[in-house]
Enzyme design. Sequence first.
Site, PDB file in Angstrom:
ATOM      1  N   VAL A   1       0.818  -1.225   0.000  1.00  0.00           N
ATOM      2  CA  VAL A   1       0.000   0.000   0.000  1.00  0.00           C
ATOM      3  C   VAL A   1       0.849   1.272   0.000  1.00  0.00           C
ATOM      4  CG1 VAL A   1      -2.058  -1.053   1.054  1.00  0.00           C
ATOM      5  CG2 VAL A   1      -0.299  -0.030   2.540  1.00  0.00           C
TER       6      VAL A   1
ATOM      7  N   SER B   1      -6.111   3.513  15.845  1.00  0.00           N
ATOM      8  CA  SER B   1      -5.733   2.709  17.017  1.00  0.00           C
ATOM      9  C   SER B   1      -5.900   3.583  18.247  1.00  0.00           C
ATOM     10  CB  SER B   1      -4.265   2.287  16.893  1.00  0.00           C
ATOM     11  OG  SER B   1      -3.773   1.855  18.146  1.00  0.00           O
TER      12      SER B   1
ATOM     13  N   TYR C   1       4.167   4.648  15.281  1.00  0.00           N
ATOM     14  CA  TYR C   1       2.827   4.065  15.098  1.00  0.00           C
ATOM     15  C   TYR C   1       1.741   5.048  15.543  1.00  0.00           C
ATOM     16  CZ  TYR C   1      -0.820   0.433  15.472  1.00  0.00           C
ATOM     17  OH  TYR C   1      -1.963  -0.315  15.326  1.00  0.00           O
ATOM     18  N   ALA C   2       1.943   5.662  16.712  1.00  0.00           N
ATOM     19  CA  ALA C   2       0.945   6.619  17.216  1.00  0.00           C
ATOM     20  C   ALA C   2       0.819   7.808  16.269  1.00  0.00           C
ATOM     21  CB  ALA C   2       1.335   7.087  18.620  1.00  0.00           C
TER      22      ALA C   2
ATOM     23  N   SER D   1       1.384   7.799  13.050  1.00  0.00           N
ATOM     24  CA  SER D   1       0.675   7.362  11.833  1.00  0.00           C
ATOM     25  C   SER D   1      -0.820   7.233  12.098  1.00  0.00           C
ATOM     26  CB  SER D   1       1.237   6.028  11.314  1.00  0.00           C
ATOM     27  OG  SER D   1       0.914   4.953  12.177  1.00  0.00           O
ATOM     28  N   LYS D   2      -1.184   6.689  13.256  1.00  0.00           N
ATOM     29  CA  LYS D   2      -2.601   6.435  13.538  1.00  0.00           C
ATOM     30  C   LYS D   2      -3.354   7.717  13.907  1.00  0.00           C
ATOM     31  CE  LYS D   2      -2.614   1.975  12.738  1.00  0.00           C
ATOM     32  NZ  LYS D   2      -3.375   1.433  11.597  1.00  0.00           N
TER      33      LYS D   2
HETATM   34  P1  NAI Z   1      -1.834  -8.308  11.236  1.00  0.00           P
HETATM   35  O1  NAI Z   1      -0.364  -8.123  11.299  1.00  0.00           O
HETATM   36  O2  NAI Z   1      -2.433  -9.574  11.727  1.00  0.00           O
HETATM   37  O3  NAI Z   1      -2.364  -8.045   9.753  1.00  0.00           O
HETATM   38  C1  NAI Z   1      -1.948  -6.935   9.010  1.00  0.00           C
HETATM   39  C2  NAI Z   1      -2.065  -7.253   7.544  1.00  0.00           C
HETATM   40  O4  NAI Z   1      -1.599  -6.122   6.802  1.00  0.00           O
HETATM   41  C3  NAI Z   1      -1.210  -8.448   7.104  1.00  0.00           C
HETATM   42  O5  NAI Z   1      -1.953  -9.300   6.274  1.00  0.00           O
HETATM   43  C4  NAI Z   1      -0.066  -7.803   6.348  1.00  0.00           C
HETATM   44  O6  NAI Z   1       0.495  -8.637   5.345  1.00  0.00           O
HETATM   45  C5  NAI Z   1      -0.743  -6.586   5.765  1.00  0.00           C
HETATM   46  N1  NAI Z   1       0.231  -5.558   5.394  1.00  0.00           N
HETATM   47  C6  NAI Z   1       1.251  -5.079   6.151  1.00  0.00           C
HETATM   48  N2  NAI Z   1       1.950  -4.181   5.473  1.00  0.00           N
HETATM   49  C7  NAI Z   1       1.376  -4.066   4.249  1.00  0.00           C
HETATM   50  C8  NAI Z   1       1.640  -3.298   3.106  1.00  0.00           C
HETATM   51  N3  NAI Z   1       2.671  -2.458   3.070  1.00  0.00           N
HETATM   52  N4  NAI Z   1       0.837  -3.427   2.040  1.00  0.00           N
HETATM   53  C9  NAI Z   1      -0.200  -4.293   2.058  1.00  0.00           C
HETATM   54  N5  NAI Z   1      -0.499  -5.053   3.116  1.00  0.00           N
HETATM   55  C10 NAI Z   1       0.273  -4.946   4.200  1.00  0.00           C
HETATM   56  O7  NAI Z   1      -2.418  -7.063  12.046  1.00  0.00           O
HETATM   57  P2  NAI Z   1      -3.890  -6.760  12.575  1.00  0.00           P
HETATM   58  O8  NAI Z   1      -3.837  -6.794  14.035  1.00  0.00           O
HETATM   59  O9  NAI Z   1      -4.885  -7.555  11.862  1.00  0.00           O
HETATM   60  O10 NAI Z   1      -4.001  -5.221  12.168  1.00  0.00           O
HETATM   61  C11 NAI Z   1      -4.968  -4.713  11.256  1.00  0.00           C
HETATM   62  C12 NAI Z   1      -5.073  -3.220  11.491  1.00  0.00           C
HETATM   63  O11 NAI Z   1      -5.540  -2.982  12.821  1.00  0.00           O
HETATM   64  C13 NAI Z   1      -3.748  -2.481  11.381  1.00  0.00           C
HETATM   65  O12 NAI Z   1      -3.945  -1.238  10.752  1.00  0.00           O
HETATM   66  C14 NAI Z   1      -3.346  -2.269  12.818  1.00  0.00           C
HETATM   67  O13 NAI Z   1      -2.486  -1.176  12.973  1.00  0.00           O
HETATM   68  C15 NAI Z   1      -4.691  -2.048  13.452  1.00  0.00           C
HETATM   69  N6  NAI Z   1      -4.705  -2.259  14.881  1.00  0.00           N
HETATM   70  C16 NAI Z   1      -4.416  -3.483  15.418  1.00  0.00           C
HETATM   71  C17 NAI Z   1      -4.411  -3.652  16.790  1.00  0.00           C
HETATM   72  C18 NAI Z   1      -4.080  -4.956  17.445  1.00  0.00           C
HETATM   73  O14 NAI Z   1      -3.977  -4.980  18.682  1.00  0.00           O
HETATM   74  N7  NAI Z   1      -3.925  -6.053  16.722  1.00  0.00           N
HETATM   75  C19 NAI Z   1      -4.706  -2.529  17.684  1.00  0.00           C
HETATM   76  C20 NAI Z   1      -5.024  -1.292  17.019  1.00  0.00           C
HETATM   77  C21 NAI Z   1      -5.019  -1.178  15.662  1.00  0.00           C
END
Ligand code: NAI
Length: 246
Positions: free
Chosen positions: A63, A141, A154-155, A157-158
């Site tokens: 992305v 987040s 991270y903070a 960016s969010k």
């Molecule tokens: P995850 O690590 O399980 O999944 C993230 C997905 O994004 C993965 O499939 C990864 O391959 C993909 N990704 C990463 N960089 C990429 C890129 N440059 N281009 C395309 N795809 C890319 O993480 P999760 O927990 O599912 O996170 C999803 C969203 O939720 C994120 O934006 C994260 O910051 C946010 N979030 C997650 C929290 C948590 O505690 N797990 C808390 C607050 C926010």
Amino acid sequence: MRLLDKTVVITGGANGIGAVAAALFGKQGAQVAILDFDVHAGEAKAQELHATGVEVAFFQVDVADNDRVKEVANQVIEKFGKVDILVNNAGITKDAMLVKLDAADFKQVIDVNLTGVFNCTQAFLPAMLAQGKGKIINTSSIAGTGGNVGQTNYAASKAGVIGMTKTWAKEFGRKGINVNAVAPGFIETNMIHTIPDKVLEQIKLLTPYSRLGTPEDVANAYLFLASEESDFINGTVLEVDGGMLK
Ligand code: NAI
């Protein structure tokens, strides 16, 4: 079905919250485009959903790569003919205390989590403007609303994602497009695997329900903001953190 015949694009849909959301959208009648960096997991998820009868396609994309995002946006529109809902869910962490935070790690997190949301929204927006209707959901987040130790990049960016959400809500609301953000707390995915168990136990105690969030908790918030039930909600940040004391 709450998303019958809607086309949903979800970034980061190969794993974690995004993968659960992609399945939920499919179950609710949507065609689903999964955009992710992770080819292996992305193709596997698309195959899995296809086997349950969902019209789904996987597109490999970073992305943060503006040109590639534009290319993929054209491919998605060619395949599905339209885009109704964009979920900017892809995200990464590269945590360190400020004194030890590498400049390259600062930049990478901004590139993916903030610039990535800009890239994808700009690429998919024209299709929504053309049909005079659309929903954009950006993943922020609680680190973006309240800051978090060890998460300067991270903070930032969010918090930036919230700024863009509120700006776009004003820019595109009058054109029939809702733009909202979801701010998850601590959710059980790979992203939090680097947090020591002892710290996770403390986090649970700060939450009235004494548990972490599940990907389903967040996916359900995405679904609400993607559905017509949220048509009068614009520019909001929906916290999905179990009422964690912050
Ligand atoms: P995850 O690590 O399980 O999944 C993230 C997905 O994004 C993965 O499939 C990864 O391959 C993909 N990704 C990463 N960089 C990429 C890129 N440059 N281009 C395309 N795809 C890319 O993480 P999760 O927990 O599912 O996170 C999803 C969203 O939720 C994120 O934006 C994260 O910051 C946010 N979030 C997650 C929290 C948590 O505690 N797990 C808390 C607050 C926010």
